[in-house]
Scaffold this active site. Structure first.
Site, short mmCIF file in Angstrom:
data_model
loop_
_atom_site.label_atom_id
_atom_site.label_comp_id
_atom_site.label_asym_id
_atom_site.label_seq_id
_atom_site.Cartn_x
_atom_site.Cartn_y
_atom_site.Cartn_z
N ASP A 1 0.86 -1.18 0.00
CA ASP A 1 0.00 0.00 0.00
C ASP A 1 0.91 1.24 0.00
OD1 ASP A 1 -3.23 0.37 1.24
OD2 ASP A 1 -1.90 2.06 0.85
N GLY B 1 -36.14 1.12 3.99
CA GLY B 1 -35.30 1.94 4.89
C GLY B 1 -35.02 3.29 4.26
N THR C 1 -13.71 -2.69 -8.32
CA THR C 1 -14.74 -2.49 -9.33
C THR C 1 -14.27 -1.40 -10.28
OG1 THR C 1 -16.35 -3.08 -7.68
CG2 THR C 1 -17.18 -1.93 -9.62
N CYS D 1 -20.06 1.20 -2.16
CA CYS D 1 -20.23 0.48 -3.42
C CYS D 1 -21.48 0.86 -4.20
CB CYS D 1 -20.19 -1.02 -3.15
SG CYS D 1 -18.54 -1.49 -2.60
C1 UDX Z 1 -12.10 -0.74 -3.40
C2 UDX Z 1 -12.83 0.07 -4.44
O1 UDX Z 1 -13.03 1.39 -3.86
C3 UDX Z 1 -14.17 -0.50 -4.76
O2 UDX Z 1 -14.68 0.14 -5.92
C4 UDX Z 1 -14.06 -1.96 -5.07
O3 UDX Z 1 -15.38 -2.51 -5.16
C5 UDX Z 1 -13.28 -2.69 -4.02
O4 UDX Z 1 -11.99 -2.08 -3.79
P1 UDX Z 1 -12.03 -0.52 -0.83
O5 UDX Z 1 -11.14 -1.68 -0.58
O6 UDX Z 1 -13.04 -0.17 0.19
O7 UDX Z 1 -12.84 -0.68 -2.20
O8 UDX Z 1 -11.05 0.71 -1.14
P2 UDX Z 1 -10.39 1.67 -0.03
O9 UDX Z 1 -11.01 1.39 1.28
O10 UDX Z 1 -10.44 3.02 -0.62
O11 UDX Z 1 -8.87 1.13 0.04
C6 UDX Z 1 -8.02 1.24 -1.09
C7 UDX Z 1 -6.56 1.12 -0.56
O12 UDX Z 1 -5.65 1.19 -1.66
C8 UDX Z 1 -6.19 2.28 0.38
O13 UDX Z 1 -5.60 1.73 1.53
C9 UDX Z 1 -5.15 3.09 -0.41
O14 UDX Z 1 -4.17 3.68 0.42
C10 UDX Z 1 -4.55 2.03 -1.31
N1 UDX Z 1 -3.90 2.54 -2.53
C11 UDX Z 1 -4.49 3.53 -3.26
C12 UDX Z 1 -2.66 1.99 -2.96
O15 UDX Z 1 -2.10 1.13 -2.29
N2 UDX Z 1 -2.09 2.41 -4.13
C13 UDX Z 1 -2.64 3.40 -4.87
O16 UDX Z 1 -2.06 3.77 -5.89
C14 UDX Z 1 -3.87 3.98 -4.43
C1 UDX Z 2 -22.60 -4.54 -1.47
C2 UDX Z 2 -22.94 -5.85 -2.15
O1 UDX Z 2 -23.87 -6.57 -1.34
C3 UDX Z 2 -21.67 -6.68 -2.34
O2 UDX Z 2 -21.98 -7.86 -3.05
C4 UDX Z 2 -20.67 -5.85 -3.15
O3 UDX Z 2 -19.45 -6.56 -3.31
C5 UDX Z 2 -20.36 -4.56 -2.43
O4 UDX Z 2 -21.58 -3.82 -2.21
P1 UDX Z 2 -22.14 -3.62 0.93
O5 UDX Z 2 -22.14 -2.30 0.23
O6 UDX Z 2 -21.07 -3.95 1.90
O7 UDX Z 2 -22.13 -4.81 -0.18
O8 UDX Z 2 -23.50 -3.69 1.76
P2 UDX Z 2 -24.91 -4.40 1.59
O9 UDX Z 2 -25.06 -5.35 2.70
O10 UDX Z 2 -25.11 -4.88 0.21
O11 UDX Z 2 -25.92 -3.15 1.84
C6 UDX Z 2 -25.80 -2.04 0.97
C7 UDX Z 2 -26.77 -0.97 1.44
O12 UDX Z 2 -28.11 -1.38 1.19
C8 UDX Z 2 -26.69 -0.66 2.94
O13 UDX Z 2 -26.82 0.74 3.11
C9 UDX Z 2 -27.90 -1.37 3.51
O14 UDX Z 2 -28.41 -0.73 4.67
C10 UDX Z 2 -28.88 -1.24 2.36
N1 UDX Z 2 -29.91 -2.28 2.35
C11 UDX Z 2 -29.55 -3.57 2.15
C12 UDX Z 2 -31.25 -1.89 2.49
O15 UDX Z 2 -31.56 -0.71 2.67
N2 UDX Z 2 -32.21 -2.85 2.43
C13 UDX Z 2 -31.90 -4.17 2.23
O16 UDX Z 2 -32.82 -4.98 2.19
C14 UDX Z 2 -30.53 -4.54 2.10
#
Ligand code: UDX
Ligand code: UDX
Length: 427
Positions: free
Chosen positions: A30, A250, A121, A257
């Protein structure tokens, strides 16, 4: 086999720890040096049930390593997982700067055949762009993640399917080798081309976002016609073509995401000349839902929030996470503060993150501290701690007894029998 994982966010950390648990040798890197220091001590900078134990175990058994040296990770590993952030730009398009910087690092440091695996993604077309941009002996694979925060380890270890978008038999064979522990469990694999795998991820998240928005709209309509959305959701879910999951009304979906991926797909569609009407409407309807939630609370206060005390239970975007990205609860807290209300709140794990955004909230030790002298209490996130509150105790310490149940957790009659003015969605 040796694996590099670039980016130790929610997805990168879970991916690295689980691949190490599969028995592979994994180096997670990272650019955030501080984060790497903390991780090397076995401490996890995010709240994800089970992750800390998994990281500690695999660190101890020598299969998992953390480093800041991205270049070496590229040089020393055959397979490189890209799990850096792909946040939204202000116009809703996908911010590709982190992916681009990783691609540059790979172009500079790839020293032989590599398999680059996009798990973050990324917009459709990224994989093909990356292979051309890197212009070395690499295969690019799209292997999107379907991890839910709060259930990410389970979702990685027991996926309902693995999607692999690749163009070379060698890359496909390597991916099957990596996922052997799953393959042996007969986990279905969908092997397809890169664009199809990339679009599948957006299609899944967009459909789930659409399904949630649909039941939210039905809930709103229920209030005009006197129907019960919980009963409708139950009856709908019993149809196997619909299914019962993601039919809980809700204040709208949040997180890092759904909001990002739906807007990115609308944007990408527009860019290639397609007007994705249904998804645009989903995005708009979801934005409206959190505003409707705020208005519900203000109306419950007889239309005047100024000077009133409102307690909020839950600030994360959903239970079992400390993630507050696009949290409807935080949006509602902000709106109430703008209306002049005094807002108190409690969340089991997300208060430190929330405090950075909304220091004006008075953060309490528990739900009862929130209820103290409150005119209204709002259940905004369905944490288990909030599902069986001591309602008599709550009613005794509140100023007024207004209960706004934004996740339809409680029974209306029960609350009314305790003297509460009970407001929820569509019931
Ligand atoms: C990420 C993407 O945001 C999301 O679209 C995808 O579905 C799953 O991967 P997330 O793991 O939550 O989700 O990302 P984030 O929490 O922002 O962490 C990304 C990490 O990558 C951070 O720790 C950042 O410091 C690091 N990073 C960023 C690198 O190591 N190199 C880079 O060039 C940029
Ligand atoms: C989602 C997808 O489920 C996962 O497959 C993908 O890889 C990343 O995005 P996440 O965003 O962690 O995962 O949360 P999720 O449990 O899917 O809920 C997403 C949002 O929808 C939350 O704000 C939750 O409160 C809301 N939600 C979920 C509702 O309002 N109603 C529901 O019935 C289910």
């Amino acid at each position: 086999m040796h694996i590099g994982v670039i980016g130790t966010g929610y997805v990168g950390l879970v991916t690295g720890a689980c691949l190490a648990e599969f028995g592979l040798d994994v180096t997670c890197v990272d650019i955030d040096g501080e984060k790497i220091e903390v991780l090397n001590k076995g401490t996890i900078p995010i709240f994800e049930p089970g992750l800390e134990d998994l990281v500690k175990k695999n660190l101890k058994e020598g299969r998992l390593h953390f480093s800041k040296d991205v270049a070496s990770a590229i040089k020393n590993n055959l397979v490189i997982f890209v799990t850096v952030g792909t946040p939204s730009n202000s116009d809703g398009s996908c911010d590709m700067r982190y992916v681009k910087s990783v691609a540059e690092m790979i172009r500079e440091n790839a020293n032989g055949y590599k398999v680059i695996v996009n798990k973050s993604t990324v917009p459709v077309g990224t994989g093909r762009w990356m292979r051309k941009f890197v212009a070395k002996d690499v295969d690019v694979v799209s292997n999107p993640e379907f991890l839910r925060e709060g259930a990410a380890i389970t979702d990685f270890m027991y996926p309902e399917r693995v999607i692999v978008g690749a163009e070379s038999e060698q890359a496909i064979a390597i991916m099957k080798d990596i996922y052997t522990p799953l393959y042996l469990k007969e986990t279905p694999f969908v092997i397809t081309n890169i664009e199809t795998a990339e679009l599948t991820k957006y299609a899944c998240n967009s459909y789930l976002a659409l399904k949630i928005t649909f039941i939210n709209e039905i809930a709103n309509l229920c209030e005009y016609v006197g129907a019960n959305v919980d009963d409708i959701a139950k009856a709908m879910g019993l149809d196997s073509r619909i299914g019962s999951k993601f039919l809980h009304a809700g204040p709208g979906y949040g997180g890092s995401c759904f909001p990002k991926d739906t807007e990115a797909l609308v944007n990408k569609s527009k860019e290639v000349g397609y007007d994705f009407l249904l998804l645009k409407t989903t995005v708009e309807a979801n934005k409206r839902q959190r505003e409707i939630a705020a208005k519900k609370i203000i109306n419950a206060l007889d239309g005047e929030a100024k000077g009133r005390v409102v307690g909020i239970l839950g600030l994360s975007f959903k239970p079992n996470t400390d993630d507050i990205r696009e949290s409807p609860a935080l949006y509602i807290a902000k709106r109430l503060i703008e209306e002049g209300a005094k807002v108190k709140a409690f969340d089991p794990v997300a208060m430190d993150n929330a405090r950075l955004i909304l220091p004006q909230i008075s953060y309490e030790k528990n739900a009862y501290g929130v209820a103290e002298k409150a005119d209204a209490i709002v259940l905004a996130v369905e944490w288990n701690q909030f599902r069986r509150l001591d309602l008599v105790r709550i009613s005794k310490v509140m100023e007024k007894k207004i209960f706004v149940d934004l996740k339809n957790v409680y029974d209306k009659k029960q609350l009314q029998s305790l003297g509460f003015k009970y407001i929820a969605w569509g019931k």
